[in-house]
Scaffold this motif. Sequence first.
Motif, PDB file in Angstrom:
ATOM      1  N   THR A  46      -8.861 -36.872  57.298  1.00  8.64           N
ATOM      2  CA  THR A  46      -7.624 -36.100  57.155  1.00  8.64           C
ATOM      3  C   THR A  46      -7.013 -35.826  58.516  1.00  8.64           C
ATOM      4  OG1 THR A  46      -8.369 -35.060  55.111  1.00  8.64           O
ATOM      5  CG2 THR A  46      -6.620 -33.934  56.322  1.00  8.64           C
ATOM      6  N   ARG A  47      -7.833 -35.461  59.484  1.00  5.59           N
ATOM      7  CA  ARG A  47      -7.308 -35.224  60.830  1.00  5.59           C
ATOM      8  C   ARG A  47      -6.752 -36.515  61.424  1.00  5.59           C
ATOM      9  NH1 ARG A  47     -11.652 -31.196  60.999  1.00  5.59           N
ATOM     10  NH2 ARG A  47     -13.124 -32.721  61.848  1.00  5.59           N
ATOM     11  N   MET A  48      -7.400 -37.641  61.139  1.00  7.25           N
ATOM     12  CA  MET A  48      -6.884 -38.922  61.637  1.00  7.25           C
ATOM     13  C   MET A  48      -5.526 -39.234  60.996  1.00  7.25           C
ATOM     14  SD  MET A  48      -8.889 -39.896  63.961  1.00  7.25           S
ATOM     15  CE  MET A  48      -7.941 -41.358  64.287  1.00  7.25           C
ATOM     16  N   LYS A  49      -5.373 -38.951  59.716  1.00 10.82           N
ATOM     17  CA  LYS A  49      -4.084 -39.168  59.053  1.00 10.82           C
ATOM     18  C   LYS A  49      -3.002 -38.313  59.710  1.00 10.82           C
ATOM     19  CE  LYS A  49      -5.996 -40.168  54.501  1.00 10.82           C
ATOM     20  NZ  LYS A  49      -6.169 -39.637  53.128  1.00 10.82           N
ATOM     21  N   ILE A  50      -3.331 -37.062  59.968  1.00 14.25           N
ATOM     22  CA  ILE A  50      -2.363 -36.164  60.606  1.00 14.25           C
ATOM     23  C   ILE A  50      -1.986 -36.693  61.983  1.00 14.25           C
ATOM     24  CG2 ILE A  50      -2.041 -33.858  61.596  1.00 14.25           C
ATOM     25  CD1 ILE A  50      -3.796 -32.816  59.231  1.00 14.25           C
ATOM     26  N   MET A  51      -2.954 -37.152  62.743  1.00 13.87           N
ATOM     27  CA  MET A  51      -2.644 -37.684  64.072  1.00 13.87           C
ATOM     28  C   MET A  51      -1.758 -38.923  63.969  1.00 13.87           C
ATOM     29  SD  MET A  51      -5.829 -36.881  66.602  1.00 13.87           S
ATOM     30  CE  MET A  51      -7.177 -37.327  65.548  1.00 13.87           C
ATOM     31  N   TYR A  52      -1.996 -39.771  62.968  1.00 20.43           N
ATOM     32  CA  TYR A  52      -1.143 -40.949  62.796  1.00 20.43           C
ATOM     33  C   TYR A  52       0.271 -40.564  62.383  1.00 20.43           C
ATOM     34  CZ  TYR A  52      -3.702 -45.007  64.083  1.00 20.43           C
ATOM     35  OH  TYR A  52      -4.311 -45.967  64.830  1.00 20.43           O
ATOM     36  N   VAL A  53       0.401 -39.541  61.572  1.00 20.23           N
ATOM     37  CA  VAL A  53       1.727 -39.028  61.219  1.00 20.23           C
ATOM     38  C   VAL A  53       2.441 -38.560  62.479  1.00 20.23           C
ATOM     39  CG1 VAL A  53       2.895 -37.089  60.080  1.00 20.23           C
ATOM     40  CG2 VAL A  53       1.168 -38.406  58.836  1.00 20.23           C
ATOM     41  N   GLU A  58       7.266 -35.933  65.622  1.00 19.33           N
ATOM     42  CA  GLU A  58       6.958 -34.510  65.594  1.00 19.33           C
ATOM     43  C   GLU A  58       7.322 -34.020  64.193  1.00 19.33           C
ATOM     44  OE1 GLU A  58       8.170 -31.238  68.733  1.00 19.33           O
ATOM     45  OE2 GLU A  58       9.903 -31.861  67.538  1.00 19.33           O
ATOM     46  N   MET A  59       6.466 -33.184  63.593  1.00 23.89           N
ATOM     47  CA  MET A  59       6.720 -32.740  62.219  1.00 23.89           C
ATOM     48  C   MET A  59       6.237 -31.325  61.999  1.00 23.89           C
ATOM     49  SD  MET A  59       5.706 -36.089  59.961  1.00 23.89           S
ATOM     50  CE  MET A  59       6.736 -35.790  58.560  1.00 23.89           C
ATOM     51  N   VAL A  88      -3.383 -31.600  69.635  1.00 23.91           N
ATOM     52  CA  VAL A  88      -2.063 -31.382  69.064  1.00 23.91           C
ATOM     53  C   VAL A  88      -1.462 -30.146  69.729  1.00 23.91           C
ATOM     54  CG1 VAL A  88      -0.928 -30.595  66.927  1.00 23.91           C
ATOM     55  CG2 VAL A  88      -2.528 -32.485  66.843  1.00 23.91           C
ATOM     56  N   LYS A  89      -0.148 -30.165  69.901  1.00 23.69           N
ATOM     57  CA  LYS A  89       0.543 -28.989  70.433  1.00 23.69           C
ATOM     58  C   LYS A  89       1.632 -28.571  69.452  1.00 23.69           C
ATOM     59  CE  LYS A  89       3.653 -31.776  73.258  1.00 23.69           C
ATOM     60  NZ  LYS A  89       4.097 -32.121  74.595  1.00 23.69           N
ATOM     61  N   ALA A  90       2.060 -27.319  69.576  1.00 18.91           N
ATOM     62  CA  ALA A  90       3.064 -26.767  68.673  1.00 18.91           C
ATOM     63  C   ALA A  90       4.284 -26.320  69.461  1.00 18.91           C
ATOM     64  CB  ALA A  90       2.477 -25.592  67.904  1.00 18.91           C
ATOM     65  N   ARG A  91       5.441 -26.433  68.788  1.00 17.62           N
ATOM     66  CA  ARG A  91       6.698 -25.985  69.377  1.00 17.62           C
ATOM     67  C   ARG A  91       7.479 -25.267  68.293  1.00 17.62           C
ATOM     68  NH1 ARG A  91      11.815 -27.812  69.042  1.00 17.62           N
ATOM     69  NH2 ARG A  91      11.238 -29.671  67.867  1.00 17.62           N
ATOM     70  N   SER A 100       3.100 -31.926  67.406  1.00 14.19           N
ATOM     71  CA  SER A 100       3.118 -33.271  67.993  1.00 14.19           C
ATOM     72  C   SER A 100       1.788 -33.501  68.682  1.00 14.19           C
ATOM     73  CB  SER A 100       4.278 -33.411  68.985  1.00 14.19           C
ATOM     74  OG  SER A 100       4.132 -32.489  70.047  1.00 14.19           O
ATOM     75  N   LEU A 101       1.529 -34.752  69.028  1.00 18.52           N
ATOM     76  CA  LEU A 101       0.320 -35.056  69.783  1.00 18.52           C
ATOM     77  C   LEU A 101       0.422 -34.379  71.141  1.00 18.52           C
ATOM     78  CD1 LEU A 101      -0.236 -38.835  68.966  1.00 18.52           C
ATOM     79  CD2 LEU A 101      -1.293 -36.842  67.898  1.00 18.52           C
ATOM     80  N   ALA A 102      -0.705 -33.907  71.642  1.00 19.58           N
ATOM     81  CA  ALA A 102      -0.707 -33.115  72.866  1.00 19.58           C
ATOM     82  C   ALA A 102      -0.256 -33.901  74.085  1.00 19.58           C
ATOM     83  CB  ALA A 102      -2.088 -32.516  73.100  1.00 19.58           C
ATOM     84  N   ASP A 103      -0.696 -35.156  74.200  1.00 24.15           N
ATOM     85  CA  ASP A 103      -0.326 -35.968  75.366  1.00 24.15           C
ATOM     86  C   ASP A 103      -0.688 -37.427  75.134  1.00 24.15           C
ATOM     87  OD1 ASP A 103      -3.122 -36.221  75.892  1.00 24.15           O
ATOM     88  OD2 ASP A 103      -3.084 -34.438  77.150  1.00 24.15           O
ATOM     89  N   ASP A 104      -0.445 -38.238  76.145  1.00 25.00           N
ATOM     90  CA  ASP A 104      -0.714 -39.676  76.016  1.00 25.00           C
ATOM     91  C   ASP A 104      -2.202 -40.000  75.934  1.00 25.00           C
ATOM     92  OD1 ASP A 104       1.928 -40.450  75.872  1.00 25.00           O
ATOM     93  OD2 ASP A 104       2.128 -40.728  78.039  1.00 25.00           O
TER      94      ASP A 104
END
Length: 122
Positions: A46-53, A58-59, A88-91, A100-104
């Motif tokens: 599930t976490r991998m799916k979220i990271m792929y999303v 950004e969602m 992951v980071k939040a805005r 969104s993903l935290a960084d590269d």
Amino acid sequence: MEKEKIECCEFLSIHEDIIQKVQEQMPDEEVLYDLAELYKVFGDSTRMKIMYVLFASEMCVCDIAQLLNMSQSAISHQLRVLKQSKLVKARREGKVVFYSLADDHVRTIVNQGMEHILEDRC
């Protein structure tokens, strides 16, 4: 049943120079523990799916939940784990929080893992 034969070295250490070099390069136990904990986070599909999303865009929680056909509560829980692991980071924009993903580095880790998995499938 025949017992398995265990191979043992006759000497405590044969190549002292190699052992010393490797020992000097080994990270502290605490650092290795933290690294293992980081990789545990990647061990949930599930976490991998979220990271792929989040690779794609950004969602917000609502959109991720709809896309993955899961409850907002389940997505929020997994996002909390990902955020605590600094993946992951939040805005905030008004009342809506976008993730969104935290960084590269996160992109690189996931991409290299995927390349490794797919190289045997082609």
